[in-house]
Design a protein around this motif. Structure first.
Motif, PDB file in Angstrom:
ATOM      1  N   SER A   1       0.855  -1.183  -0.045  1.00 21.60           N
ATOM      2  CA  SER A   1      -0.032  -0.120  -0.096  1.00 21.60           C
ATOM      3  C   SER A   1       0.771   1.345  -0.007  1.00 21.60           C
ATOM      4  CB  SER A   1      -0.924   0.003   1.305  1.00 21.60           C
ATOM      5  OG  SER A   1      -1.851   1.090   1.082  1.00 21.60           O
TER       6      SER A   1
ATOM      7  N   THR B   1      -1.465   3.164  -8.098  1.00 23.56           N
ATOM      8  CA  THR B   1      -2.382   3.820  -8.619  1.00 23.56           C
ATOM      9  C   THR B   1      -2.194   5.040  -9.001  1.00 23.56           C
ATOM     10  OG1 THR B   1      -3.937   2.781  -6.975  1.00 23.56           O
ATOM     11  CG2 THR B   1      -4.767   4.856  -8.021  1.00 23.56           C
ATOM     12  N   THR B   2      -1.082   5.830  -8.406  1.00 26.86           N
ATOM     13  CA  THR B   2      -0.642   6.852  -9.163  1.00 26.86           C
ATOM     14  C   THR B   2      -0.050   6.660 -10.519  1.00 26.86           C
ATOM     15  OG1 THR B   2       0.025   7.942  -7.089  1.00 26.86           O
ATOM     16  CG2 THR B   2       1.056   8.926  -8.995  1.00 26.86           C
TER      17      THR B   2
HETATM   18  N1  ATP Z   1      -4.259  13.005  -4.308  1.00 26.59           N
HETATM   19  C1  ATP Z   1      -3.404  13.016  -3.222  1.00 26.59           C
HETATM   20  N2  ATP Z   1      -2.819  13.709  -2.714  1.00 26.59           N
HETATM   21  C2  ATP Z   1      -1.798  13.484  -1.812  1.00 26.59           C
HETATM   22  N3  ATP Z   1      -1.265  12.368  -1.438  1.00 26.59           N
HETATM   23  C3  ATP Z   1      -1.381  11.365  -2.467  1.00 26.59           C
HETATM   24  C4  ATP Z   1      -2.466  11.406  -3.459  1.00 26.59           C
HETATM   25  N4  ATP Z   1      -2.516  10.351  -4.326  1.00 26.59           N
HETATM   26  C5  ATP Z   1      -1.733   9.539  -3.749  1.00 26.59           C
HETATM   27  N5  ATP Z   1      -1.159  10.033  -2.711  1.00 26.59           N
HETATM   28  C6  ATP Z   1      -0.052   9.536  -1.979  1.00 26.59           C
HETATM   29  O1  ATP Z   1       1.199   8.900  -2.686  1.00 26.59           O
HETATM   30  C7  ATP Z   1       1.585   7.866  -2.514  1.00 26.59           C
HETATM   31  C8  ATP Z   1       1.316   6.449  -3.481  1.00 26.59           C
HETATM   32  O2  ATP Z   1      -0.083   6.515  -3.446  1.00 26.59           O
HETATM   33  P1  ATP Z   1      -0.691   5.554  -4.421  1.00 26.59           P
HETATM   34  O3  ATP Z   1      -2.286   5.612  -4.416  1.00 26.59           O
HETATM   35  O4  ATP Z   1      -0.202   5.557  -5.824  1.00 26.59           O
HETATM   36  O5  ATP Z   1      -0.327   4.237  -3.621  1.00 26.59           O
HETATM   37  P2  ATP Z   1      -0.892   2.473  -4.143  1.00 26.59           P
HETATM   38  O6  ATP Z   1       0.383   1.791  -4.358  1.00 26.59           O
HETATM   39  O7  ATP Z   1      -1.963   2.508  -5.133  1.00 26.59           O
HETATM   40  O8  ATP Z   1      -1.601   2.318  -2.803  1.00 26.59           O
HETATM   41  P3  ATP Z   1      -2.819   1.372  -2.321  1.00 26.59           P
HETATM   42  O9  ATP Z   1      -2.545  -0.043  -2.671  1.00 26.59           O
HETATM   43  O10 ATP Z   1      -2.908   1.663  -0.862  1.00 26.59           O
HETATM   44  O11 ATP Z   1      -3.870   1.958  -3.172  1.00 26.59           O
HETATM   45  C9  ATP Z   1       0.833   7.490  -1.134  1.00 26.59           C
HETATM   46  O12 ATP Z   1       1.849   8.014  -0.054  1.00 26.59           O
HETATM   47  C10 ATP Z   1      -0.278   8.431  -1.020  1.00 26.59           C
HETATM   48  O13 ATP Z   1      -0.598   8.558   0.056  1.00 26.59           O
END
Ligand code: ATP
Length: 349
Positions: A38, A43-44
């Protein structure tokens, strides 16, 4: 089919560097799973490729054509991609045919052809005859099949999945794996599939990218990720097993002899190594040795947990580190055992 590539792609939210100079290529027609803990940035990366976010640095290309860089971005609707989220994103007031046929209706496809194509894609996702059903009478798994059918009908060259099975129970998830395979086979689309479920990633994808801290830790075939993880994070994140410390006593091409708790263990290695290393020992490479003379690690049973097909035994070796061994019968806690090693991997780095 479209090749997607990113070059030194970075994105920062406030103090968080969500993506850190990510360069990767998704070959045309490939199915890549994006796996990681996580917050690692999965997702980014998907949202940047979809066009829901803009990069701070770096470039995204589709078939060599720049789709996004910090100065200009092509809108999500003009990228020719389909996106399936865990939240389905269906219109509850429309029936199944209305939802699935929406991309065709907006393109002006005639009624008869629309009906035929809707019937065809509903067949592919296992929902034949469901045209007239209301979305709110469908189960979560059925809704996700509708979302898949809508994606198929649109004939997008790129399909992005963001944890599409996260809301489904474990049995439904297994059943849906087949539907995803079929979607890939029929569409020939380039697929990026975000998940934090390693078994889903290994089962579905032909390539797995493991992310950590906004970077790609390893991008390889599922078998390679599992058998030859590139670092300790990937080794610990994918599959069961233990990392133990050892000293290299001999090295050859793709082979090393590693001493662990006084026992010499032959191991696979990516390259010749020396000195202190971490050794990955998975349960299928270990067994309790009956023969007292065979080379084996002396250990003590710390616990045995029933898993159905086997007992998962945690055993402490002489240096205090712990191994996981699968056994048909449970040894007594505290009993001394000897563990023979048939497969080990020297973790690089
Ligand atoms: N819109 C936003 N504003 C602030 N921080 C963000 C935003 N989107 C993502 N982040 C931060 O960027 C980092 C990467 O987030 P991301 O959602 O890409 O992770 P992920 O691997 O998809 O996680 P998960 O499996 O929990 O969905 C995290 O620390 C998250 O808190």
């Amino acid at each position: 089919m479209i090749e997607i590539s990113t070059e030194r792609l970075s994105k920062t939210f406030a103090a968080t560097r969500a993506l850190d100079a990510v360069s990767l290529t998704l070959p045309a027609g490939s199915f890549t799973a994006l796996l990681g803990p996580s917050g690692c940035g999965k997702t980014t990366l998907l949202r940047l490729i979809a066009g829901f976010e803009a990069p701070d640095e770096g470039v995204i290309r589709f078939d060599g054509r720049v789709i996004a860089d910090p100065r200009r971005q092509i809108g999500p609707e003009d990228r020719g991609i389909g996106v399936v989220f865990q939240s389905y994103a269906l219109w509850p007031h429309m029936d199944v045919a209305g939802n699935v046929g929406y991309p065709l209706a907006t393109r002006g496809v005639g009624r008869a052809e629309r009906a035929a194509r809707i019937a065809e894609v509903l067949g592919i996702v296992g929902l034949s005859g469901a045209e007239g059903r209301r979305i709110d009478e469908l189960s979560g798994g059925q809704r996700q099949r509708v979302a898949l059918a809508r994606c198929l009908v649109a004939e997008a060259g790129v399909i992005l999945f963001d944890e599409p099975l996260a809301n489904l129970d474990v049995h439904l998830r297994a059943a849906m794996v087949e539907a995803f395979r079929e979607v890939h086979r029929r569409s020939g689309a380039t697929i990026l599939y975000v998940t934090h479920d390693q078994s889903e990633a290994l089962a579905l994808a032909d390539r797995v990218a493991v992310m950590q801290g906004g970077r790609i830790a390893q991008l390889a075939a599922p078998e390679q990720i599992y058998r030859a993880p590139a670092d300790a994070m990937v080794a610990g994140f994918v599959g069961r097993g233990a990392l133990v410390s050892g000293e290299v006593r001999g090295a050859a091409e793709r082979q090393a002899t590693v001493e662990v708790a006084g026992v010499a263990i032959p191991a696979r290695a990516a390259r010749p190594m020396s000195g202190s290393v971490r050794l990955l020992l998975r349960p299928e490479g270990l067994r309790i040795a009956a023969d007292a003379q065979a080379p084996a690690l002396a250990a003590t049973v710390a616990s045995a947990t029933y898993r159905g097909a086997f007992y998962e035994v945690v055993a402490a070796i002489a240096n205090g580190e712990r191994l996981l061994v699968d056994c048909v019968e449970a040894p007594a806690v505290g009993a001394p055992i000897r563990i023979a090693v048939s497969d080990a991997w020297v973790v690089p780095g």
